[in-house]
Design a protein around this motif. Structure first.
Motif, PDB file in Angstrom:
ATOM      1  N   HIS A  79     -17.367  48.093  35.517  1.00 32.94           N
ATOM      2  CA  HIS A  79     -17.106  47.940  34.212  1.00 32.94           C
ATOM      3  C   HIS A  79     -15.995  50.024  34.094  1.00 32.94           C
ATOM      4  O   HIS A  79     -15.019  49.624  33.843  1.00 32.94           O
ATOM      5  CB  HIS A  79     -18.422  48.504  33.383  1.00 32.94           C
TER       6      HIS A  79
ATOM      7  N   MET B 154     -12.186  50.669  32.433  1.00 27.74           N
ATOM      8  CA  MET B 154     -11.506  51.578  31.963  1.00 27.74           C
ATOM      9  C   MET B 154     -11.040  52.620  32.581  1.00 27.74           C
ATOM     10  O   MET B 154      -9.944  53.082  30.987  1.00 27.74           O
ATOM     11  CB  MET B 154     -13.724  52.521  31.561  1.00 27.74           C
TER      12      MET B 154
ATOM     13  N   CYS C  90     -13.394  49.598  26.736  1.00 26.53           N
ATOM     14  CA  CYS C  90     -13.973  48.830  27.332  1.00 26.53           C
ATOM     15  C   CYS C  90     -14.621  48.306  26.302  1.00 26.53           C
ATOM     16  O   CYS C  90     -15.300  49.294  25.380  1.00 26.53           O
ATOM     17  CB  CYS C  90     -14.393  48.370  28.720  1.00 26.53           C
TER      18      CYS C  90
ATOM     19  N   SER D 220     -17.546  44.710  24.922  1.00 25.09           N
ATOM     20  CA  SER D 220     -18.487  44.067  26.321  1.00 25.09           C
ATOM     21  C   SER D 220     -18.964  43.641  24.988  1.00 25.09           C
ATOM     22  O   SER D 220     -19.052  43.366  23.528  1.00 25.09           O
ATOM     23  CB  SER D 220     -19.061  44.097  26.637  1.00 25.09           C
TER      24      SER D 220
END
Length: 121
Positions: free
Chosen positions: A71, A75, A83, A85
């Motif tokens: 993750h 970024m 990001c 989600s």
């Protein structure tokens, strides 16, 4: 995988292609090997290139750290990026189509968008 390789603080080489991380667990080493053999067979049947295994506990921990860093690594691909989600609930059988269509949408709209997921069945 490119993002993890660049920003995931991983020293081991990672594949330069879409990848799935599996963590095999079981009551015995044989049950783990049996599960891995089944997954390897299925992956090859659908065009996968086979499994790569950690050689020891240290390499296993590094692979798991790479997965956890995905993750934040995504970024870092775009300076100042963020990001978004979301949860997506589809039958597991529809997941390949969902990923394919999402990748196509990202490309058509010029969006840098690595796809990360946790799949349970």
């Amino acid at each position: 995988m490119e993002a993890i390789g660049k920003f995931g603080n991983v020293s081991m080489p990672l594949p330069d292609r879409d990848s799935i991380f599996f963590k095999f667990q079981g009551p015995t080493p044989n049950s783990i090997q049996d599960s891995a053999a089944i997954v390897d067979e299925i992956a090859k049947k659908y065009g996968g290139s086979g499994l790569t295994f950690a050689k020891d506990d240290e390499e296993s921990e590094e692979l798991w750290r790479a997965r956890k860093a995905a993750h934040w690594s995504a970024m870092a691909l775009v300076e100042g990026g963020t990001c978004y989600s979301t949860d997506v609930c589809v039958p597991v059988s529809n997941l390949p189509r969902l990923v394919k269509e999402t990748k196509q949408d990202l490309k058509e709209n010029g969006i840098v968008g690595p796809i990360l997921g946790c799949v349970a069945s």
